[in-house]
Scaffold this motif. Structure first.
Motif, PDB file in Angstrom:
ATOM      1  N   MET A  15       1.020  -0.891   0.000  1.00 29.30           N
ATOM      2  CA  MET A  15       0.384   0.004   0.071  1.00 29.30           C
ATOM      3  C   MET A  15       0.625   1.410  -0.256  1.00 29.30           C
ATOM      4  O   MET A  15       0.342   2.111  -0.138  1.00 29.30           O
ATOM      5  N   GLY A  16       2.179   0.730  -0.170  1.00 35.08           N
ATOM      6  CA  GLY A  16       3.659   2.669  -0.097  1.00 35.08           C
ATOM      7  C   GLY A  16       2.799   2.875   1.064  1.00 35.08           C
ATOM      8  O   GLY A  16       2.946   4.692   1.685  1.00 35.08           O
ATOM      9  N   ALA A  17       2.524   2.626   2.986  1.00 33.74           N
ATOM     10  CA  ALA A  17       2.326   2.562   3.668  1.00 33.74           C
ATOM     11  C   ALA A  17       3.083   3.843   4.266  1.00 33.74           C
ATOM     12  O   ALA A  17       4.675   3.116   4.511  1.00 33.74           O
ATOM     13  N   GLN A  18       3.276   5.581   4.771  1.00 34.62           N
ATOM     14  CA  GLN A  18       4.355   5.751   5.535  1.00 34.62           C
ATOM     15  C   GLN A  18       3.323   6.745   6.735  1.00 34.62           C
ATOM     16  O   GLN A  18       2.493   7.488   6.527  1.00 34.62           O
ATOM     17  N   TYR A  19       4.108   6.559   7.902  1.00 37.91           N
ATOM     18  CA  TYR A  19       4.105   7.509   9.176  1.00 37.91           C
ATOM     19  C   TYR A  19       3.731   8.810   8.354  1.00 37.91           C
ATOM     20  O   TYR A  19       5.400   9.905   7.811  1.00 37.91           O
ATOM     21  N   VAL A  20       2.871   9.845   8.563  1.00 34.58           N
ATOM     22  CA  VAL A  20       3.216  11.439   8.570  1.00 34.58           C
ATOM     23  C   VAL A  20       3.228  11.729   9.892  1.00 34.58           C
ATOM     24  O   VAL A  20       4.469  12.493  10.245  1.00 34.58           O
ATOM     25  N   ILE A  29      -4.065   9.898  13.862  1.00 29.96           N
ATOM     26  CA  ILE A  29      -2.550   9.654  13.268  1.00 29.96           C
ATOM     27  C   ILE A  29      -2.796  10.084  11.615  1.00 29.96           C
ATOM     28  O   ILE A  29      -3.978  10.101  11.365  1.00 29.96           O
ATOM     29  N   THR A  30      -1.851  11.081  10.895  1.00 27.41           N
ATOM     30  CA  THR A  30      -1.686  10.764   9.401  1.00 27.41           C
ATOM     31  C   THR A  30      -0.884  10.422   9.176  1.00 27.41           C
ATOM     32  O   THR A  30       0.160  10.377   9.047  1.00 27.41           O
ATOM     33  N   MET A  31      -1.807   9.373   7.820  1.00 23.68           N
ATOM     34  CA  MET A  31      -0.305   8.318   7.251  1.00 23.68           C
ATOM     35  C   MET A  31      -0.820   8.721   5.732  1.00 23.68           C
ATOM     36  O   MET A  31      -1.924   9.528   4.652  1.00 23.68           O
ATOM     37  N   ASP A  56      -8.911   1.119   7.325  1.00 23.74           N
ATOM     38  CA  ASP A  56      -8.331  -0.091   8.497  1.00 23.74           C
ATOM     39  C   ASP A  56      -6.823   0.030   8.711  1.00 23.74           C
ATOM     40  O   ASP A  56      -6.792  -0.153   9.878  1.00 23.74           O
ATOM     41  N   GLU A  57      -6.403   0.830   7.885  1.00 22.17           N
ATOM     42  CA  GLU A  57      -4.420   0.958   8.557  1.00 22.17           C
ATOM     43  C   GLU A  57      -4.615   1.920   9.092  1.00 22.17           C
ATOM     44  O   GLU A  57      -3.617   2.640  10.521  1.00 22.17           O
ATOM     45  N   ALA A  58      -5.109   3.576   8.841  1.00 23.35           N
ATOM     46  CA  ALA A  58      -5.668   4.371   9.597  1.00 23.35           C
ATOM     47  C   ALA A  58      -5.835   4.807  10.582  1.00 23.35           C
ATOM     48  O   ALA A  58      -5.076   4.558  11.970  1.00 23.35           O
ATOM     49  N   LEU A  92      -4.107  10.423   1.165  1.00 25.14           N
ATOM     50  CA  LEU A  92      -3.873  10.656   2.549  1.00 25.14           C
ATOM     51  C   LEU A  92      -4.561  10.031   4.000  1.00 25.14           C
ATOM     52  O   LEU A  92      -6.230  10.718   3.461  1.00 25.14           O
ATOM     53  N   ALA A  93      -4.425  10.037   4.193  1.00 22.18           N
ATOM     54  CA  ALA A  93      -5.520   9.566   5.503  1.00 22.18           C
ATOM     55  C   ALA A  93      -5.668   9.407   6.528  1.00 22.18           C
ATOM     56  O   ALA A  93      -4.010  10.021   7.160  1.00 22.18           O
ATOM     57  N   LYS A  94      -6.769   9.549   7.902  1.00 19.58           N
ATOM     58  CA  LYS A  94      -6.355  10.932   8.899  1.00 19.58           C
ATOM     59  C   LYS A  94      -7.481   9.361   9.779  1.00 19.58           C
ATOM     60  O   LYS A  94      -8.185   9.323   9.341  1.00 19.58           O
TER      61      LYS A  94
END
Length: 136
Positions: A15-20, A29-31, A56-58, A92-94
């Motif tokens: 998913m190319g998940a990155q913590y922001v 959380i912002t990812m 779900d990940e966020a 971007l997910a919050k």
């Protein structure tokens, strides 16, 4: 405890998940994710179940961060509303902890495109569990 700012696992990489960032006061959380072209359905947008994965990940990471890595939520249900098509590329997910009890957690998340348009939103009811060891 492992580094909580580095999402791990094959799914996170896919998913190319990155913590922001994480705001402790609001437990939000912002990812950032990158929806790959392989997620696109014949309709031309990311398949809905895969959109749910970003949300779900966020939501899950909001609870992990709120408990400083001690717990991870185990979903009992997830609801999702797709508001606009999600296209391949960055999103971007919050994710937020709405309410956290000893036996039940309520979570929510929103997914945005690069321009800030709301694409999807989700809620989850979960139970708190000890966070599994690094499986990454």
């Amino acid at each position: 405890m492992s580094d909580l700012t580095t999402p791990r696992g094959a799914h996170a990489e896919l998913m190319g998940a990155q913590y922001v960032s994480f705001d402790r006061a609001s437990e939000t959380i912002t990812m950032r994710f990158t929806a790959p072209a392989s997620f696109v359905s014949p309709r031309g947008s990311v398949q809905g179940g895969l959109v749910a994965g970003f949300l779900d990940e966020a939501m899950g990471w909001a609870h992990v961060m709120a408990t400083e890595g001690a717990e991870a939520p185990l979903n009992l249900d997830i609801t999702m509303s797709l508001l606009k098509p999600v296209f391949p590329g960055p999103v971007l997910a919050k994710g937020r902890v709405v309410r956290r009890g000893r036996k039940v957690i309520f979570l929510e998340a929103e997914l945005f495109d690069e321009g800030g348009a709301l694409l999807a939103r989700s809620t989850s009811t979960a139970i708190p569990t000890p966070r599994p060891g690094d499986q990454g």
